[in-house]
Design a protein around this motif. Structure first.
Motif, PDB file in Angstrom:
ATOM      1  N   MET A   1       0.853  -1.169   0.000  1.00  0.00           N
ATOM      2  CA  MET A   1       0.000   0.000   0.000  1.00  0.00           C
ATOM      3  C   MET A   1       0.899   1.231   0.000  1.00  0.00           C
ATOM      4  SD  MET A   1      -3.401   0.982   2.222  1.00  0.00           S
ATOM      5  CE  MET A   1      -3.047  -0.059   3.520  1.00  0.00           C
ATOM      6  N   GLY A   2       0.512   2.279  -0.728  1.00  0.00           N
ATOM      7  CA  GLY A   2       1.285   3.506  -0.834  1.00  0.00           C
ATOM      8  C   GLY A   2       0.983   4.472   0.300  1.00  0.00           C
ATOM      9  N   VAL A   3       1.442   5.712   0.159  1.00  0.00           N
ATOM     10  CA  VAL A   3       1.193   6.748   1.147  1.00  0.00           C
ATOM     11  C   VAL A   3      -0.308   7.002   1.228  1.00  0.00           C
ATOM     12  CG1 VAL A   3       1.644   9.152   1.744  1.00  0.00           C
ATOM     13  CG2 VAL A   3       3.424   7.787   0.639  1.00  0.00           C
ATOM     14  N   ARG A   4      -0.862   6.903   2.448  1.00  0.00           N
ATOM     15  CA  ARG A   4      -2.299   7.076   2.675  1.00  0.00           C
ATOM     16  C   ARG A   4      -3.125   6.203   1.735  1.00  0.00           C
ATOM     17  NH1 ARG A   4      -4.380  12.334   1.827  1.00  0.00           N
ATOM     18  NH2 ARG A   4      -2.780  12.544   0.285  1.00  0.00           N
ATOM     19  N   GLY A   5      -2.574   5.049   1.360  1.00  0.00           N
ATOM     20  CA  GLY A   5      -3.298   4.125   0.512  1.00  0.00           C
ATOM     21  C   GLY A   5      -3.227   4.434  -0.970  1.00  0.00           C
ATOM     22  N   GLU A   6      -2.478   5.458  -1.366  1.00  0.00           N
ATOM     23  CA  GLU A   6      -2.381   5.810  -2.783  1.00  0.00           C
ATOM     24  C   GLU A   6      -1.440   4.844  -3.494  1.00  0.00           C
ATOM     25  OE1 GLU A   6      -1.578   9.906  -3.686  1.00  0.00           O
ATOM     26  OE2 GLU A   6      -3.284  10.587  -2.498  1.00  0.00           O
ATOM     27  N   LEU A   7      -1.934   4.275  -4.596  1.00  0.00           N
ATOM     28  CA  LEU A   7      -1.149   3.338  -5.387  1.00  0.00           C
ATOM     29  C   LEU A   7      -0.638   3.975  -6.668  1.00  0.00           C
ATOM     30  CD1 LEU A   7      -3.550   0.279  -5.040  1.00  0.00           C
ATOM     31  CD2 LEU A   7      -1.523   0.794  -3.671  1.00  0.00           C
ATOM     32  N   PHE A   8      -1.407   4.915  -7.193  1.00  0.00           N
ATOM     33  CA  PHE A   8      -1.048   5.575  -8.455  1.00  0.00           C
ATOM     34  C   PHE A   8      -1.836   6.873  -8.534  1.00  0.00           C
ATOM     35  CE2 PHE A   8      -0.851   6.277 -13.014  1.00  0.00           C
ATOM     36  CZ  PHE A   8       0.449   5.906 -13.312  1.00  0.00           C
ATOM     37  N   SER A   9      -1.247   7.890  -9.159  1.00  0.00           N
ATOM     38  CA  SER A   9      -1.923   9.180  -9.215  1.00  0.00           C
ATOM     39  C   SER A   9      -1.553   9.931 -10.496  1.00  0.00           C
ATOM     40  CB  SER A   9      -1.508  10.015  -7.997  1.00  0.00           C
ATOM     41  OG  SER A   9      -2.274  11.181  -7.921  1.00  0.00           O
ATOM     42  N   ALA A  10      -2.498  10.686 -10.998  1.00  0.00           N
ATOM     43  CA  ALA A  10      -2.266  11.553 -12.161  1.00  0.00           C
ATOM     44  C   ALA A  10      -3.163  12.770 -12.012  1.00  0.00           C
ATOM     45  CB  ALA A  10      -2.588  10.814 -13.455  1.00  0.00           C
ATOM     46  N   LYS A  11      -2.846  13.824 -12.753  1.00  0.00           N
ATOM     47  CA  LYS A  11      -3.703  15.007 -12.699  1.00  0.00           C
ATOM     48  C   LYS A  11      -3.845  15.632 -14.073  1.00  0.00           C
ATOM     49  CE  LYS A  11      -0.830  19.001 -11.597  1.00  0.00           C
ATOM     50  NZ  LYS A  11      -0.549  20.054 -10.656  1.00  0.00           N
ATOM     51  N   TYR A  12      -4.933  16.366 -14.228  1.00  0.00           N
ATOM     52  CA  TYR A  12      -5.218  17.082 -15.468  1.00  0.00           C
ATOM     53  C   TYR A  12      -5.735  18.461 -15.098  1.00  0.00           C
ATOM     54  CZ  TYR A  12      -8.066  18.672 -19.393  1.00  0.00           C
ATOM     55  OH  TYR A  12      -8.637  19.432 -20.378  1.00  0.00           O
ATOM     56  N   SER A  13      -5.051  19.492 -15.590  1.00  0.00           N
ATOM     57  CA  SER A  13      -5.502  20.876 -15.390  1.00  0.00           C
ATOM     58  C   SER A  13      -6.111  21.373 -16.689  1.00  0.00           C
ATOM     59  CB  SER A  13      -4.328  21.778 -15.005  1.00  0.00           C
ATOM     60  OG  SER A  13      -3.826  21.391 -13.753  1.00  0.00           O
ATOM     61  N   THR A  14      -7.244  22.039 -16.576  1.00  0.00           N
ATOM     62  CA  THR A  14      -7.905  22.552 -17.767  1.00  0.00           C
ATOM     63  C   THR A  14      -7.103  23.680 -18.379  1.00  0.00           C
ATOM     64  OG1 THR A  14      -9.263  24.070 -16.476  1.00  0.00           O
ATOM     65  CG2 THR A  14     -10.194  21.882 -16.941  1.00  0.00           C
ATOM     66  N   GLN A  15      -7.484  24.043 -19.585  1.00  0.00           N
ATOM     67  CA  GLN A  15      -6.722  25.001 -20.381  1.00  0.00           C
ATOM     68  C   GLN A  15      -6.443  26.309 -19.638  1.00  0.00           C
ATOM     69  OE1 GLN A  15      -8.566  25.937 -24.107  1.00  0.00           O
ATOM     70  NE2 GLN A  15      -6.923  27.261 -24.767  1.00  0.00           N
ATOM     71  N   TYR A  16      -7.431  26.837 -18.953  1.00  0.00           N
ATOM     72  CA  TYR A  16      -7.241  28.124 -18.281  1.00  0.00           C
ATOM     73  C   TYR A  16      -6.915  27.966 -16.804  1.00  0.00           C
ATOM     74  CZ  TYR A  16      -9.142  29.740 -22.642  1.00  0.00           C
ATOM     75  OH  TYR A  16      -9.346  29.957 -23.976  1.00  0.00           O
ATOM     76  N   GLY A  17      -6.743  26.752 -16.353  1.00  0.00           N
ATOM     77  CA  GLY A  17      -6.296  26.494 -14.994  1.00  0.00           C
ATOM     78  C   GLY A  17      -7.315  26.739 -13.896  1.00  0.00           C
TER      79      GLY A  17
END
Length: 157
Positions: A1-17
């Protein structure tokens, strides 16, 4: 198990943030794997104030959930903004409703998660601008694929 149960993470920011979406694959204390989709929205023009909305999709429901999003893409392309769809999770403890909101000049895709337990009957909503929906789906699909690839690699080792 990862930090606080996180196994994998990704993010997406929209064009204007103004909005950022986090796709976190986690493991709960019972060993269940789930995807947490978090929408973070700036409250105003400052970088310090955000509203957060979150839904969770368990791994057994990932294929159906992606199909659910594909249906939304078809109806969005056809400009069928009255379309609504409902999906029940495999364990019947959650349901998801997907539809469109055109109350403003911007069309938004709305994903509602409802927990159907006696202890918790809360509803959580994540919304995505129609213009950002295809990229949102792409990053989500890539996140799930990369996680599965990492699992396969670690199984071989």
């Amino acid at each position: 198990m990862g930090v606080r149960g996180e196994l994998f993470s990704a993010k997406y920011s929209t064009q204007y943030g103004q909005r950022t979406y986090f796709f976190n694959i986690k493991e709960n204390r019972f060993g269940d794997i789930f995807l947490s989709i978090v929408e973070s929205v700036k409250k105003d023009n400052s970088d310090l104030s955000f509203r957060r909305h979150q839904i969770a999709v368990f791994d057994t429901d990932w294929p159906a959930f992606l199909g659910f999003l594909d249906k939304a893409t078809e109806h969005l392309a056809a400009e069928d903004f009255t379309w609504r769809c409902r999906m029940i999770s495999g364990n019947n403890k959650r349901s998801y409703e997907l539809g469109f909101n055109r109350k403003t000049r911007i069309t938004r895709v709305m994903i509602n998660e409802k927990k159907d337990s006696q202890q918790d009957q809360s509803v959580h909503v994540v919304s995505i601008d129609a213009a950002d929906f295809n990229k949102f789906k792409e990053v989500l699909s890539q996140t799930l694929a990369q996680y599965k690839e990492n699992i396969m690699k670690s199984a071989v080792l």
